[in-house]
Design a protein around this motif. Structure first.
Motif, PDB file in Angstrom:
ATOM      1  N   PRO A   1      20.988 114.028  31.299  1.00 24.10           N
ATOM      2  CA  PRO A   1      20.260 113.699  32.522  1.00 24.10           C
ATOM      3  C   PRO A   1      20.692 112.349  33.129  1.00 24.10           C
ATOM      4  O   PRO A   1      21.352 111.559  32.456  1.00 24.10           O
ATOM      5  CB  PRO A   1      18.812 113.624  32.023  1.00 24.10           C
ATOM      6  N   SER A   2      20.267 112.128  34.375  1.00 22.71           N
ATOM      7  CA  SER A   2      20.602 110.883  35.081  1.00 22.71           C
ATOM      8  C   SER A   2      19.334 110.188  35.538  1.00 22.71           C
ATOM      9  O   SER A   2      18.308 110.853  35.733  1.00 22.71           O
ATOM     10  CB  SER A   2      21.471 111.184  36.314  1.00 22.71           C
ATOM     11  N   ALA A   3      19.407 108.900  35.724  1.00 27.03           N
ATOM     12  CA  ALA A   3      18.222 108.145  36.136  1.00 27.03           C
ATOM     13  C   ALA A   3      18.591 106.957  37.022  1.00 27.03           C
ATOM     14  O   ALA A   3      19.678 106.395  36.894  1.00 27.03           O
ATOM     15  CB  ALA A   3      17.477 107.637  34.905  1.00 27.03           C
ATOM     16  N   GLU A   4      17.669 106.619  37.923  1.00 21.74           N
ATOM     17  CA  GLU A   4      17.739 105.342  38.636  1.00 21.74           C
ATOM     18  C   GLU A   4      17.012 104.328  37.758  1.00 21.74           C
ATOM     19  O   GLU A   4      15.973 104.644  37.170  1.00 21.74           O
ATOM     20  CB  GLU A   4      17.022 105.431  39.996  1.00 21.74           C
ATOM     21  N   VAL A   5      17.596 103.128  37.665  1.00 23.11           N
ATOM     22  CA  VAL A   5      17.005 102.104  36.793  1.00 23.11           C
ATOM     23  C   VAL A   5      16.338 101.025  37.641  1.00 23.11           C
ATOM     24  O   VAL A   5      16.979 100.435  38.503  1.00 23.11           O
ATOM     25  CB  VAL A   5      18.078 101.456  35.892  1.00 23.11           C
ATOM     26  N   ASP A   6      15.059 100.783  37.394  1.00 21.86           N
ATOM     27  CA  ASP A   6      14.345  99.680  38.042  1.00 21.86           C
ATOM     28  C   ASP A   6      13.975  98.652  36.979  1.00 21.86           C
ATOM     29  O   ASP A   6      13.690  99.018  35.834  1.00 21.86           O
ATOM     30  CB  ASP A   6      13.042 100.163  38.689  1.00 21.86           C
ATOM     31  N   ALA A   7      13.965  97.390  37.370  1.00 20.67           N
ATOM     32  CA  ALA A   7      13.449  96.338  36.492  1.00 20.67           C
ATOM     33  C   ALA A   7      12.150  95.848  37.112  1.00 20.67           C
ATOM     34  O   ALA A   7      12.028  95.784  38.342  1.00 20.67           O
ATOM     35  CB  ALA A   7      14.444  95.190  36.388  1.00 20.67           C
TER      36      ALA A   7
ATOM     37  N   LYS B   1       8.791  93.617  47.585  1.00 19.74           N
ATOM     38  CA  LYS B   1       8.108  94.194  48.750  1.00 19.74           C
ATOM     39  C   LYS B   1       6.822  94.923  48.343  1.00 19.74           C
ATOM     40  O   LYS B   1       6.494  95.979  48.887  1.00 19.74           O
ATOM     41  CB  LYS B   1       9.049  95.169  49.494  1.00 19.74           C
ATOM     42  N   GLY B   2       6.157  94.343  47.334  1.00 19.03           N
ATOM     43  CA  GLY B   2       4.857  94.884  46.937  1.00 19.03           C
ATOM     44  C   GLY B   2       4.916  96.074  45.994  1.00 19.03           C
ATOM     45  O   GLY B   2       3.876  96.589  45.588  1.00 19.03           O
ATOM     46  N   THR B   3       6.124  96.513  45.627  1.00 19.90           N
ATOM     47  CA  THR B   3       6.230  97.691  44.752  1.00 19.90           C
ATOM     48  C   THR B   3       6.120  97.322  43.279  1.00 19.90           C
ATOM     49  O   THR B   3       5.817  98.170  42.442  1.00 19.90           O
ATOM     50  CB  THR B   3       7.581  98.405  44.942  1.00 19.90           C
ATOM     51  N   GLY B   4       6.416  96.068  42.959  1.00 19.84           N
ATOM     52  CA  GLY B   4       6.427  95.638  41.559  1.00 19.84           C
ATOM     53  C   GLY B   4       7.731  95.961  40.842  1.00 19.84           C
ATOM     54  O   GLY B   4       7.918  95.565  39.689  1.00 19.84           O
ATOM     55  N   TRP B   5       8.639  96.662  41.514  1.00 19.99           N
ATOM     56  CA  TRP B   5       9.892  97.060  40.862  1.00 19.99           C
ATOM     57  C   TRP B   5      11.121  96.689  41.696  1.00 19.99           C
ATOM     58  O   TRP B   5      11.071  96.699  42.925  1.00 19.99           O
ATOM     59  CB  TRP B   5       9.907  98.572  40.621  1.00 19.99           C
TER      60      TRP B   5
END
Ligand code: 2NL
Length: 356
Positions: A264-270, A289-293
């Motif tokens: 599988p593939s994923a987008e990585v957020d910190a 921008k208020g998303t926390g990520w």
């Protein structure tokens, strides 16, 4: 002696002889080559004293002229001799002064004029250091690649949109400007058996040019292949990386995605290091921008077709791979608002990233 009273030949001889003496006295006080040359010209030059005296030669009896001529020659030779003597002594004096000058080698250096590392270079070096600490080797490769290394080996077939003229720079001879650094990992796998644990930092090229895309940009990909390399290993590696890069409070979030070369593939957020992803700071956070990520890249488990292409046993080995854009990492880390600042070479920008 004036033009009006030429006097006798004997007088002229006297004048020439005293000219030498006068010059000798004058030159003794001179300190530079220029002063000496100017003095020489005042005596022997076109309008020099000796030259003026010679003009009086016509006014004396012919019989006395040889005697005066001889005196003139004597004066010229004496003056020229004094000049060359004085000049060579001057050279010795200069040399002696140079040798006598003592240098205090214990004084501190002047320093302060060194350059600074470009923020993209700093980020690349820091990322290299972090992954090196986790056992990854740093590999680089050519910017001009075969279509096979850049696409086919990566499970990206001829019909794939990434291979469109709109997206990739094609070079004569069936070559491309690499559109990612994956071909470096492909070369690494072709060169030897697993285990492979490498990162590939370097510039890549795509046909994009607007406020948020430059046609060349730096990337860093990573690849770990071996027996039983798992998705857990991928997560642990990414967590360790973001905690070293952004701070030990940082966590990650993986969102399902698609890449041809991973499954599988994923987008990585910190998690955002400014607001920590926590209210109340989060709502107004200018960074996330208020998303926390913060989106930092992509990752996944290497597709079996990639292993088959490079001659690895797709039933025996597994691996994870990831990729991130270094401009984005630098913008997040240093709060840089405009991508173009990286490429304008404005010192007011660059000097804000002191190194060392
Ligand atoms: C992104 C996504 C990614 C890879 C790069 C890769 C390389 C090999 C095999 C499999 Cl040799 N995968 N690289 C995998 C997933 C994501 O980058 O958003 N980069 C900026």
């Amino acid at each position: 002696m004036t033009n009006e009273s030429a006097g006798t030949g004997q007088d002229l001889v006297q004048s020439f002889d005293s000219l030498s003496a006068e010059f000798s006295a004058e030159i003794a006080g001179l300190r530079t080559e220029e002063e000496i040359r100017l003095a020489q010209a005042r005596y022997l030059g076109k309008k020099g004293k000796a030259t003026e005296l010679m003009k009086l030669l016509g006014r004396i009896p012919a019989a006395e002229r040889p005697m005066v001529g001889a005196a003139a020659n004597r004066a010229r030779e004496t003056i020229e001799g004094l000049v060359s003597q004085r000049l060579s002594r001057l050279e010795e004096e200069v040399l002696a002064a140079e040798l006598a000058r003592s240098i205090d080698v214990t004084l501190p250096g002047r320093g302060g004029c060194g350059g600074t590392l470009h923020p993209l270079t700093r980020v690349r070096m820091e990322i290299e250091q972090i992954f090196h600490g986790m056992g990854f080797e740093v590999r680089t490769g050519p910017l001009i690649e075969t279509e096979w290394n850049n696409f086919d080996a990566l499970n990206t077939p001829a019909e794939h949109p990434a291979r469109d003229m709109q997206d990739t720079f094609f070079v004569e001879g069936g070559l491309v400007l690499r559109s990612h650094t994956s071909p470096v990992q492909v070369r690494t796998m072709l060169a030897g058996p697993p285990p492979v644990k490498v990162i590939a930092p370097g510039n890549v090229f795509r046909r994009d040019d607007d406020a948020t895309h430059t046609p060349m940009f730096p990337q860093c990909e990573g690849l770990h292949v071996g027996k039983d390399v798992s998705f857990e290993d991928l997560k642990a590696t990414l967590i360790a990386f973001v905690q070293r890069f952004f701070g030990s409070q940082t966590s990650i979030r993986l969102r399902p995605s698609f890449f041809p070369f991973t499954e599988p593939s994923a987008e990585v957020d910190a998690s955002c290091f400014l607001c920590q992803g926590q209210e109340p700071a989060r709502s107004g956070c200018r960074l996330c921008k208020g998303t926390g990520w913060l989106e930092i890249g992509g990752a996944g488990m290497v597709h079996p077709n990639v292993f088959a292409a490079v001659g690895y046993d797709k039933y025996d080995v597994t691996g994870f791979a990831f990729g991130m854009g270094l401009s984005r990492m630098a913008m997040l880390k240093y709060g840089i608002s405009d991508l173009r600042l990286f490429y304008e070479n404005d010192l007011r920008f660059l000097q804000q990233f002191p190194s060392g």
